[in-house]
Design an enzyme around this catalytic site. Structure first.
Site, PDB file in Angstrom:
ATOM      1  N   ASP A   1       0.870  -1.165   0.000  1.00  0.00           N
ATOM      2  CA  ASP A   1       0.000   0.000   0.000  1.00  0.00           C
ATOM      3  C   ASP A   1       0.912   1.221   0.000  1.00  0.00           C
ATOM      4  O   ASP A   1       2.125   1.103   0.258  1.00  0.00           O
ATOM      5  CB  ASP A   1      -0.899  -0.039   1.243  1.00  0.00           C
ATOM      6  CG  ASP A   1      -1.756   1.203   1.390  1.00  0.00           C
ATOM      7  OD1 ASP A   1      -2.279   1.689   0.371  1.00  0.00           O
ATOM      8  OD2 ASP A   1      -1.900   1.693   2.522  1.00  0.00           O
TER       9      ASP A   1
ATOM     10  N   ASP B   1      -0.326   4.985   1.054  1.00  0.00           N
ATOM     11  CA  ASP B   1      -0.666   5.904   2.143  1.00  0.00           C
ATOM     12  C   ASP B   1      -0.676   5.167   3.478  1.00  0.00           C
ATOM     13  O   ASP B   1      -1.374   4.165   3.657  1.00  0.00           O
ATOM     14  CB  ASP B   1      -2.044   6.526   1.897  1.00  0.00           C
ATOM     15  CG  ASP B   1      -2.044   7.426   0.668  1.00  0.00           C
ATOM     16  OD1 ASP B   1      -1.297   8.411   0.668  1.00  0.00           O
ATOM     17  OD2 ASP B   1      -2.769   7.118  -0.297  1.00  0.00           O
TER      18      ASP B   1
END
Length: 217
Positions: free
Chosen positions: A3, A5
């Site tokens: 991922d 963020d």
């Protein structure tokens, strides 16, 4: 699979600050659960949600305005998480990496370029490019498809509740690296195959060992 963020970039505080101000400046009302609901949404999803909060602009204008402000903040400084660059480079030497992010393509490219990590990823996916954002598995499934991998053989690194649910729904083993300010919900964290205290603990060896689900390393 990474991922972006909250895992590689400490962007959630910036997203919250920018979107809170945008909502307030355009007639909306931020709710107590707004930030947790926003985490993992694709750009069309969160823009529509901010419109539902009372922002007096159409969703496409909301998205454009918020992303413009985020890009401006990133031009000043990209707030990388401790150990992010080292972790990506360490793993990229041993395995093929993909990225599935709720950020728009424009911001993904800005961050990876600024961090010198663009070439470390064989494929990157924005949930703008798939039908549904997290917690749906679409982004992770597309990232696996682009690198030619079986999702069941992939490991995803996530921090948020919706991210953990997304990668788990894609059939991947999920390593949780919880953000100290935005910890995942207990039921989402329980989906993790492994929980790490930070990116320094993310090593090639941590991808191949097989602890019990939810165990702390």
């Amino acid at each position: 699979m990474f991922d972006l963020d909250g895992v590689l970039v400490d962007s959630e505080p910036v997203w919250e600050e920018v979107r809170r101000a945008f909502v307030a400046d355009h007639g909306g009302a931020w709710q107590p659960d707004t930030q947790s609901r926003l985490m993992g949404m694709s750009t069309p999803e969160w823009a529509a949600y901010l419109h539902e909060l009372g922002v007096d602009l159409p969703p496409d204008e909301i998205a454009r305005g918020v992303v413009d402000q985020m890009a401006a903040r990133y031009r000043d400084e990209v707030p990388l998480m401790p150990g992010a660059v080292e972790a990506v480079r360490r793993l990229s030497e041993r395995t093929t990496l993909g990225l599935a992010s709720s950020s728009p393509r424009r911001l993904i490219d800005v961050v990876l370029d600024a961090a010198g990590l663009t070439e470390s990823f064989a494929a990157t996916v924005s949930t703008e490019e798939v039908p549904r954002g997290k917690p749906a598995p679409d982004g992770y499934l597309e990232a696996a498809r682009r690198i030619g991998a079986d999702p069941g053989g992939c490991v995803a690194v996530e921090d948020s509740s919706n991210g953990l649910r997304s990668a788990y729904a894609a059939g991947m083993r999920v390593i949780a690296v919880p953000h100290p300010r935005y910890p995942p919900a207990p039921d989402a964290l329980a989906l993790a195959w492994r929980v790490l205290p930070g990116l320094d603990a993310l090593t090639p060896e941590s991808l191949s060992s097989r602890p019990q689900p939810g165990s702390l390393s």
